[in-house]
Design a protein around this motif. Structure first.
Motif, PDB file in Angstrom:
ATOM      1  N   GLN A  12      42.789  25.595  40.111  1.00 48.63           N
ATOM      2  CA  GLN A  12      43.319  26.208  38.888  1.00 48.63           C
ATOM      3  C   GLN A  12      44.637  25.541  38.457  1.00 48.63           C
ATOM      4  O   GLN A  12      44.849  25.304  37.275  1.00 48.63           O
ATOM      5  CB  GLN A  12      43.557  27.713  39.097  1.00 48.63           C
ATOM      6  CG  GLN A  12      42.285  28.556  39.149  1.00 48.63           C
ATOM      7  CD  GLN A  12      41.575  28.687  37.794  1.00 48.63           C
ATOM      8  OE1 GLN A  12      42.014  28.155  36.778  1.00 48.63           O
ATOM      9  NE2 GLN A  12      40.453  29.382  37.793  1.00 48.63           N
ATOM     10  N   GLU A 221      41.409  41.112  41.433  1.00 51.76           N
ATOM     11  CA  GLU A 221      39.975  40.944  41.724  1.00 51.76           C
ATOM     12  C   GLU A 221      39.609  39.465  41.794  1.00 51.76           C
ATOM     13  O   GLU A 221      38.885  39.032  42.672  1.00 51.76           O
ATOM     14  CB  GLU A 221      39.129  41.655  40.652  1.00 51.76           C
ATOM     15  CG  GLU A 221      38.993  43.142  40.963  1.00 51.76           C
ATOM     16  CD  GLU A 221      38.359  43.943  39.834  1.00 51.76           C
ATOM     17  OE1 GLU A 221      38.391  45.183  39.957  1.00 51.76           O
ATOM     18  OE2 GLU A 221      37.870  43.352  38.834  1.00 51.76           O
ATOM     19  N   TYR A 222      40.147  38.694  40.846  1.00 51.48           N
ATOM     20  CA  TYR A 222      39.838  37.256  40.839  1.00 51.48           C
ATOM     21  C   TYR A 222      40.339  36.598  42.134  1.00 51.48           C
ATOM     22  O   TYR A 222      39.602  35.871  42.810  1.00 51.48           O
ATOM     23  CB  TYR A 222      40.495  36.576  39.617  1.00 51.48           C
ATOM     24  CG  TYR A 222      40.230  35.085  39.615  1.00 51.48           C
ATOM     25  CD1 TYR A 222      39.028  34.585  39.123  1.00 51.48           C
ATOM     26  CD2 TYR A 222      41.153  34.182  40.155  1.00 51.48           C
ATOM     27  CE1 TYR A 222      38.749  33.225  39.162  1.00 51.48           C
ATOM     28  CE2 TYR A 222      40.886  32.827  40.200  1.00 51.48           C
ATOM     29  CZ  TYR A 222      39.684  32.350  39.692  1.00 51.48           C
ATOM     30  OH  TYR A 222      39.413  30.999  39.752  1.00 51.48           O
TER      31      TYR A 222
END
Ligand SMILES: C[S@@+](CC[C@H](N)C(=O)[O-])C[C@H]1O[C@@H](n2cnc3c(N)ncnc32)[C@H](O)[C@@H]1O
Length: 284
Positions: A12, A221-222
């Motif tokens: 990312q 959550e990710y």
């Protein structure tokens, strides 16, 4: 981290750096010309997630992640001018500095230290790309939860009697608090006087503005799904005290606004200041 799988957040960050080059006006804050190449198909698909019109948090990352990397690289160039010849990148991820070293730092020795799962993925990717590792660069595996940086660097030509710059960006919040603090103690012992450690940290949730609270659940959550929950956060005063308690002579805690004003005219900033981060510059 999920054993045997490279860090998703490292992809990312590289995607954010690639997106900065693709979508932001020139000149870039960080000209990471290799970020895109280092990503595989899955990583390349992440770049579009940082495009204009996407979630604000992605735009914040597209802005701040290149900015924090630029800050480190500028600190290194300054230190090199004062005689520092060793640069250690802890939790290097897809950092590409080794493959785009600027002219004028030919005596530098560079150590990329990372979790074995991420590092072996990167080594395979480098092989696929046909990129050789520069002669001055060592790739050193280390799981900070199990080993110390001093232990792994002792197996290399790193010279602990000479000063260094150590970058530790985007890592401390993924480590257990005990590991983070034992790592700081280890670094304080390892790094010769005048050396500099630069790392970023995240504020506790209850100190963050409302806009972060709204996305807290989705973010958690990710990151949980990626096996990289952000479990270790510091209130700024506590951060400075934690660093100084481990043996550093001085810890300067920078607000993101300090970085923004260093590189940009703040009035031109179209985003909110990325409040969730602090940067620590610790001197031995
Ligand atoms: C968000 S990425 C940051 C990568 C890079 N510093 C950057 O800014 O582009 C997190 C990095 O921390 C590393 N990491 C996470 N947990 C680790 C651990 N226990 N030991 C060593 N490295 C770890 C991952 O492998 C990954 O490279």
């Amino acid at each position: 981290m999920i054993e045997g799988r490279p860090s998703n957040t490292a992809f990312q960050v590289a995607a954010a750096r690639a997106a900065h080059l693709r979508f932001d006006p020139k000149p870039p804050l960080l000209n990471d010309i290799h970020a895109e190449a280092l990503l595989d198909v899955e990583g390349l698909a992440m770049i579009e997630g940082y495009a204009d019109g996407g979630p604000w948090i992605m735009l914040e990352n597209r802005f701040f992640l290149p900015l924090r990397a630029r800050f480190v690289e500028d600190q290194l160039i300054k230190a090199y001018a004062h005689g520092v010849r060793q640069f250690v990148i802890l939790g290097a991820g897809l950092d590409s500095f080794a493959w785009r070293q600027p002219p004028g730092i030919s005596e530098l020795r560079l150590y990329e230290v990372d979790h074995p799962s991420t590092q072996s993925w990167k080594m395979n990717r480098l092989e696929e790309l046909g990129w050789t590792t520069p002669n001055n660069t060592r790739l050193v595996p280390c799981d900070f939860e199990r080993q110390s940086t001093s232990e792994v660097l002792a197996k290399t030509d790193f010279d602990p009697t000479k000063p260094c710059v150590v970058s530790w960006m985007g890592v401390i919040y993924y480590l257990n608090r005990d590991t983070a603090e034992s790592s700081l103690r280890d670094l304080a012992k390892l790094m010769a006087p005048t050396s500099e450690l630069i790392f970023d940290s995240m504020l506790p949730w209850d100190m963050l503005p409302e806009r972060y609270q709204i996305i807290r659940k989705a973010m958690a959550e990710y990151l949980n799904g990626a096996g990289e929950p952000q479990i270790n956060r510091y209130e700024p005063t506590e951060l400075g005290q934690a660093v100084e308690a481990t043996g550093f002579a001085k810890a300067e805690i920078l607000h993101p606004a300090d970085l923004v004003s260093r590189y940009l005219d703040p009035s031109q900033l179209t985003l909110e200041i990325p409040e969730r981060f602090r940067l620590a510059v610790a001197t031995r």
